[in-house]
Design a protein around this motif. Structure first.
Motif, mmCIF file in Angstrom:
data_model
loop_
_atom_site.group_PDB
_atom_site.id
_atom_site.type_symbol
_atom_site.label_atom_id
_atom_site.label_comp_id
_atom_site.label_asym_id
_atom_site.label_seq_id
_atom_site.Cartn_x
_atom_site.Cartn_y
_atom_site.Cartn_z
ATOM 1 N N ARG A 4 0.838 -1.196 0.000
ATOM 2 C CA ARG A 4 0.000 0.000 0.000
ATOM 3 C C ARG A 4 0.875 1.249 0.000
ATOM 4 N NH1 ARG A 4 -2.732 2.830 4.297
ATOM 5 N NH2 ARG A 4 -1.908 1.304 5.793
ATOM 6 N N LEU A 5 0.530 2.225 -0.851
ATOM 7 C CA LEU A 5 1.260 3.488 -0.881
ATOM 8 C C LEU A 5 0.898 4.321 0.350
ATOM 9 C CD1 LEU A 5 3.109 5.473 -2.426
ATOM 10 C CD2 LEU A 5 1.031 6.401 -3.478
ATOM 11 N N LEU A 6 1.908 4.722 1.097
ATOM 12 C CA LEU A 6 1.686 5.542 2.287
ATOM 13 C C LEU A 6 1.898 7.025 2.024
ATOM 14 C CD1 LEU A 6 3.457 3.359 4.999
ATOM 15 C CD2 LEU A 6 1.002 3.524 4.529
ATOM 16 N N ALA A 7 2.876 7.351 1.176
ATOM 17 C CA ALA A 7 3.185 8.767 0.970
ATOM 18 C C ALA A 7 3.982 8.952 -0.314
ATOM 19 C CB ALA A 7 3.980 9.325 2.148
ATOM 20 N N SER A 8 3.811 10.137 -0.893
ATOM 21 C CA SER A 8 4.711 10.592 -1.950
ATOM 22 C C SER A 8 5.475 11.782 -1.405
ATOM 23 C CB SER A 8 3.932 10.983 -3.209
ATOM 24 O OG SER A 8 3.062 12.068 -2.955
ATOM 25 N N ALA A 9 6.728 11.896 -1.783
ATOM 26 C CA ALA A 9 7.581 12.957 -1.241
ATOM 27 C C ALA A 9 8.206 13.733 -2.384
ATOM 28 C CB ALA A 9 8.667 12.366 -0.345
ATOM 29 N N PHE A 10 8.090 15.038 -2.334
ATOM 30 C CA PHE A 10 8.650 15.909 -3.362
ATOM 31 C C PHE A 10 9.775 16.738 -2.761
ATOM 32 C CE2 PHE A 10 8.755 20.242 -5.087
ATOM 33 C CZ PHE A 10 9.169 19.961 -6.380
ATOM 34 N N THR A 11 10.886 16.782 -3.484
ATOM 35 C CA THR A 11 12.020 17.605 -3.058
ATOM 36 C C THR A 11 12.417 18.512 -4.215
ATOM 37 O OG1 THR A 11 12.844 15.825 -1.645
ATOM 38 C CG2 THR A 11 14.367 17.610 -2.177
ATOM 39 N N PRO A 12 12.357 19.830 -4.062
ATOM 40 C CA PRO A 12 12.778 20.728 -5.147
ATOM 41 C C PRO A 12 14.286 20.660 -5.341
ATOM 42 C CG PRO A 12 12.282 21.980 -3.168
ATOM 43 C CD PRO A 12 11.877 20.556 -2.882
ATOM 44 N N PRO A 13 14.782 21.113 -6.492
ATOM 45 C CA PRO A 13 16.236 21.117 -6.698
ATOM 46 C C PRO A 13 16.929 21.955 -5.634
ATOM 47 C CG PRO A 13 15.062 21.558 -8.749
ATOM 48 C CD PRO A 13 14.048 21.621 -7.655
ATOM 49 N N GLY A 14 18.127 21.550 -5.287
ATOM 50 C CA GLY A 14 18.893 22.301 -4.291
ATOM 51 C C GLY A 14 19.884 21.416 -3.591
ATOM 52 N N GLY A 15 20.689 22.006 -2.761
ATOM 53 C CA GLY A 15 21.669 21.238 -2.008
ATOM 54 C C GLY A 15 22.681 20.586 -2.943
ATOM 55 N N PRO A 16 23.096 19.382 -2.625
ATOM 56 C CA PRO A 16 24.157 18.746 -3.408
ATOM 57 C C PRO A 16 23.663 18.133 -4.717
ATOM 58 C CG PRO A 16 23.460 17.296 -1.648
ATOM 59 C CD PRO A 16 22.718 18.594 -1.445
ATOM 60 N N TRP A 17 22.352 18.075 -4.924
ATOM 61 C CA TRP A 17 21.818 17.395 -6.112
ATOM 62 C C TRP A 17 21.179 18.423 -7.038
ATOM 63 C CZ3 TRP A 17 23.007 13.091 -8.187
ATOM 64 C CH2 TRP A 17 22.187 12.465 -9.124
#
Length: 339
Positions: A252-265
Motif C-alpha cells: 500500500r502506498l503511504l506517501a509521496s515525497a517531493f524535493t525541489p532542486p537544491g543542495g548537493p543534487w
C-alpha cells in the motif's frame, strides 16, 4: 513534386517494372517524411521536426486515419519513390455523392531512380486506392513542368479558382505542442526513488543507519529507481539489496515525497514510500546490511527517533506512520536542509 520527366532510357524502365509497388504503412512514415524534407522542401527539416512529422504521419496512416500513401520499393528494400495523399470530406454533390475528396500532397523520387516512371506508378496506384474508397474528386497543386504528367492521368486545370494561402505569423500563432525532443529540454528533471516502511509487531519503525550521509543518518530501506522500473519494483528491489528481506506485494502506498532542486543534487526528486508490513523478531534478526551503505539497524518507538534525526526527517517519519494508521496517503515536501 518530382520525377515528372519521361524515362530517358526505355530499357531501364522495362527492367524496373518488377519493383514492388505497395500501400504504405505507419512504419513507412519516417522514410516518407525524409524524402519530403530532402527532396521537396526548399529548406530541409531538422531532426526534431522530422521526428514530430513522422509520428503525426504514422498516426494518420493507421486504419481510420486520413492519410494514404504508396511506396515504390527498390531492389534493396528501400523506398525509391512515394506518393502521399489525404482524404477530406466535402458536402455531397452529384459529382461526389459520398462527399469525399482526395488531395495528392507530395510525390517524390530519389535521384538515382528518376526518369524511370516510378512517380507515375506511385501516383496511379494512389489514385486507384482513393477511388476504391469512393473518392471521386481528386485535387493537387502542380508546377508547370509537372502538369503534363497529371494531365495524362486525367487532371485538368481549374481555371475558375485561384489558389490562395494565409499563413499566420509565428508571433500570432496559437501555441501548439513543440517537437518532443525540444519540449523535453524545457521541462523539469527529477530523480525518482522508492522505499518501504517496516515496523516490528509492536508498530515500532525499523530504520537503517547510512554510512554515506551524516545529514540524514537514519533512513527507510530504499533507493533510486533504475531505468525501466516502476516505484513498487524499486522499493522491493532496494529493500532486498539493503536488508536481505523479500517484501511481497501488493504494498500500500503511504506517501509521496517531493524535493525541489537544491543542495548537493542539481535535480528535484520524487519519491514513493510503501507499507512493507510488520516484521517478526526472527525477520529483524535476519536483516543483513550492505556495509558500503549501512552499518546499523534499530527498532525504536516513534518518539525515540526524534532525537536521532533532523526535524524534517522526523516529520516525514511521523507523516508516514500517520498514513499507515489512518489509511490516507500523505503528500510530503522534503528539503535538503538539516532543519
Amino acid at each position: 513534386m518530382r520525377d515528372i520527366a519521361p524515362p530517358a532510357d526505355s530499357n531501364l524502365r522495362t527492367a524496373e517494372t518488377s519493383l514492388v509497388v505497395r500501400a504504405a504503412t505507419p512504419a513507412d512514415a519516417e522514410a516518407i517524411m525524409r524524402m519530403r524534407s530532402e527532396l521537396i522542401l526548399t529548406e530541409p527539416l531538422d531532426e526534431a521536426w522530422t521526428a514530430a512529422g513522422s509520428a503525426d504521419l504514422a498516426r494518420r496512416l493507421e486504419p481510420g486515419g486520413d492519410a494514404r500513401a504508396v511506396i515504390v520499393v527498390s531492389q534493396d528494400g528501400r523506398p525509391a519513390s512515394c506518393a502521399l495523399g489525404f482524404v477530406h470530406r466535402l458536402l455531397p454533390a452529384p459529382a461526389y455523392p459520398k462527399g469525399l475528396a482526395g488531395r495528392v500532397h507530395l510525390v517524390a523520387t530519389l535521384p538515382a531512380f528518376r526518369r524511370r516512371g516510378h512517380a507515375r506508378r506511385a501516383v496511379s496506384a494512389l489514385l486507384d486506392q482513393l477511388a476504391s474508397e469512393g473518392v471521386t474528386l481528386f485535387e493537387l497543386n502542380a508546377g508547370e513542368e509537372a502538369s503534363p504528367l497529371y494531365e495524362q492521368l486525367g487532371f485538368a486545370p481549374a481555371s475558375s479558382m485561384m489558389r490562395m494561402t494565409r499563413l499566420v505569423a509565428r508571433e500570432d500563432q496559437a501555441p501548439g505542442p513543440p517537437p518532443a525532443p525540444h519540449y523535453a529540454e524545457t521541462v523539469p528533471k527529477f530523480t525518482g526513488y522508492a522505499c518501504v516502511l517496516l515496523t516490528d509487531q509492536g508498530g515500532r519503525p525499523v530504520q537503517l543507519h547510512a554510512t554515506y550521509s551524516s545529514s540524514h543518518p537514519w533512513q527507510f530501506p530504499g533507493g533510486t529507481m533504475d531505468h525501466g522500473e516502476q516505484p513498487l519494483q524499486t522499493a522491493q528491489r532496494e529493500c532486498y539489496e539493503e536488508t536481505g528481506l523479500v517484501v511481497k506485494g501488493p504494498l500500500r502506498l503511504l506517501a509521496s515525497a517531493f524535493t525541489p532542486p537544491g543542495g548537493p543534487w542539481p535535480f528535484g526528486t520524487a519519491g514513493w514510500i510503501f507499507d512493507g508490513g510488520c516484521l517478526t523478531p526472527e525477520e529483524i534478526r535476519s536483516i543483513t546490511l550492505d556495509a558500503e551503505e549501512h552499518d546499523d539497524v534499530r527498532v525504536l518507538a516513534v518518539e525515540d527517533w526524534k532525537g536521532l534525526m533532523p526535524a524534517q526527517d522526523f516529520a516525514r517519519l511521523e507523516a508516514v506512520m500517520a498514513a499507515r494508521a489512518t489509511g490516507t496517503a500523505q503528500q510530503i515536501t522534503w528539503g535538503w536542509g538539516d532543519a
